[in-house]
Design an enzyme around this catalytic site. Structure first.
Site, PDB file in Angstrom:
ATOM      1  N   VAL A 107       1.751  -6.190  -0.973  1.00 46.56           N
ATOM      2  CA  VAL A 107       0.395  -6.729  -0.936  1.00 46.56           C
ATOM      3  C   VAL A 107       0.316  -8.065  -1.666  1.00 46.56           C
ATOM      4  CG1 VAL A 107      -2.024  -6.314  -1.548  1.00 46.56           C
ATOM      5  CG2 VAL A 107      -0.597  -4.423  -0.756  1.00 46.56           C
ATOM      6  N   LYS A 122      -6.160   1.742  -6.085  1.00 43.45           N
ATOM      7  CA  LYS A 122      -7.080   2.878  -6.004  1.00 43.45           C
ATOM      8  C   LYS A 122      -6.948   3.820  -7.193  1.00 43.45           C
ATOM      9  CE  LYS A 122      -3.806   4.620  -2.636  1.00 43.45           C
ATOM     10  NZ  LYS A 122      -3.218   3.301  -2.356  1.00 43.45           N
ATOM     11  N   GLY A 125       8.475   3.981   8.076  1.00 38.10           N
ATOM     12  CA  GLY A 125       7.895   3.259   6.945  1.00 38.10           C
ATOM     13  C   GLY A 125       6.449   3.603   6.653  1.00 38.10           C
ATOM     14  N   LYS A 185      -9.505   7.934  -3.223  1.00 35.58           N
ATOM     15  CA  LYS A 185     -10.390   7.104  -2.400  1.00 35.58           C
ATOM     16  C   LYS A 185     -11.779   7.715  -2.266  1.00 35.58           C
ATOM     17  CE  LYS A 185      -6.471   5.185   0.118  1.00 35.58           C
ATOM     18  NZ  LYS A 185      -5.660   5.213   1.366  1.00 35.58           N
TER      19      LYS A 185
END
Length: 414
Positions: free
Chosen positions: A12, A100, A182, A200
């Site tokens: 990310v 998260k 993956g 979440k």
């Protein structure tokens, strides 16, 4: 020019750097200023990166640099992320994160610090990856009283269940395929045991109802016990099995929150969300059901949400963006055993007719699920809606009569 720092240069983090670099003009047109990456924190070396001269291994270089106004945290986990984020906020730097676990565990505290320091703590990418959900709930749906939030919040488990549904794969084979492609980690526990989805739904519940819901308050079940036979019975019941995170406000104001596999009717808007995609339904008193759909993970989708938060921080450098909830306890959350649900139950007995009559006697008006391709000693039924603790007691009565309960799955009327 607004200087930012990125903590973490993994999947990310590298995506965030890529978008800020390649979409430089687009971002400038949006905010009227250049967003400049001044520092990237990582313990590894990246000599071939076009930003190689901006890497550092020292967090203090970021913390002490007064020109850095916004810090992006994409390291993951809580150590050292929690300490670093807290120090940045206390120094008056706005923080954007996709983490998260951090938000689910420490969101209330970090939001309070951001409020005190008149800076921002934003986390759009922490739920749903590239799917916009935090901002719409906080802004677009603000006129609604939210009654319920439910969704498919984990792409790994949704991929596994989809392969079981569409290709008839068993759980172990579907998990291995997800790992090979993956979609699943080598250690998939956080996904398949429901912990990721739990974090979440905690964030969404905190946002929707204004008090922090901690993961330890939430009863969480994974998908490891789902068998191919259950998938086939669900099909006969015009349903599909999905791992659902759900929170709803009851009439007394308390919250009913859970993460568990559920049989979702084919008519539900969540039923056809397959493979690695996520779907989140928000049920408001004015809008009714609103569903957000898209890829819940991935380098650029998640990085896109992170950069959108960076842009929001640039626009609110001198004014705090109102995103807030207070700390909470489990006093406003009912025990999962009190939650009202109907249940799919699959059993095995030497005398099917006697066992079915016994199930009717114990549960009342049950609905049989018929299948032609099942052995004579196995059948399945759906119970009437009742408290989960009552279902557990009645299941024990079945077991006491030598009726072997093979599986049980909640019915999700979504």
């Amino acid at each position: 020019m607004v200087s930012v720092a990125i903590m973490g240069h993994g999947v990310v983090g590298s995506g965030v750097a890529e978008i800020i670099t390649t979409h430089k003009n687009k971002l400038f047109n949006s905010v009227g200023e250049e967003i400049y990456i001044k520092k990237i924190l990582d313990l590894r070396e990246f000599p071939d990166s076009p930003l190689a001269d901006r890497f550092t291994k020292s967090f203090d270089e970021i913390l002490s640099d007064r020109e850095i106004r916004i810090v992006v945290e994409v390291m993951g986990g809580t150590n050292p992320a929690y300490d670093y984020v807290k120090k940045c906020l206390l120094a008056g730097k706005s923080v954007v994160t996709s983490n998260k676990e951090l938000v689910a565990k420490h969101g209330a505290e970090l939001l309070a610090i951001a409020k005190e320091q008149n800076c921002n703590f934003l986390f759009e990418a922490s739920v749903g990856g590239g799917i916009p959900i935090i901002r719409p709930m906080n802004q677009c749906l603000v006129a609604n009283i939210v009654d319920e939030v439910a969704g498919i919040l984990n792409g790994t488990t949704n991929f596994i269940l989809t392969k079981m549904i569409t290709d008839g794969m068993n759980f172990d084979d579907a998990l291995k395929l997800a790992q090979d492609l993956g979609f699943a980690e080598r250690n998939p526990e956080a996904d398949v045991e429901g912990h990721d989805a739990c974090r979440k739904i905690c964030i969404l519940a905190s946002l929707a109802f204004g008090k922090h819901v901690y993961p330890e308050f939430v009863h969480t079940e994974g998908i490891t016990k789902i068998a191919l036979e259950d998938v086939k019975f669900a099909e006969s019941y015009n349903s599909v099995i999905k791992l659902i995170g759900r929170v709803k406000r009851l009439e007394d104001g308390k919250l009913d929150i859970i993460v568990a596999p559920m049989m979702i009717p084919n008519s539900s808007q969540l039923a056809n969300i397959d493979y690695e995609f996520n779907g989140i339904m928000v049920r408001g008193d004015c809008t009714g059901d609103v569903v957000f759909y898209g890829k819940g993970a991935g380098k650029l989708p998640t990085a896109s949400a992170v950069v959108a938060d960076v842009v929001d921080c640039v626009k609110h450098l001198k004014t705090r963006k109102y995103l807030f909830w207070t700390d909470g306890t489990d006093e406003n959350i009912i025990p999962y055993t009190q939650s009202q649900t109907s249940m799919y139950i699959r059993v095995k007995s030497q005398n099917k007719d006697v066992a079915y009559s016994k199930a009717e006697e114990i549960f009342g008006n049950i609905k049989s699920i018929e299948r032609d391709d099942v052995t004579n000693d196995v059948f399945a039924f759906v119970t009437p809606e009742m408290a989960y603790e009552d279902i557990e007691k009645k299941i024990q009565l079945l077991e006491n009569d030598n009726i072997n309960v093979l599986s049980q799955i909640r019915i999700g009327n979504l």
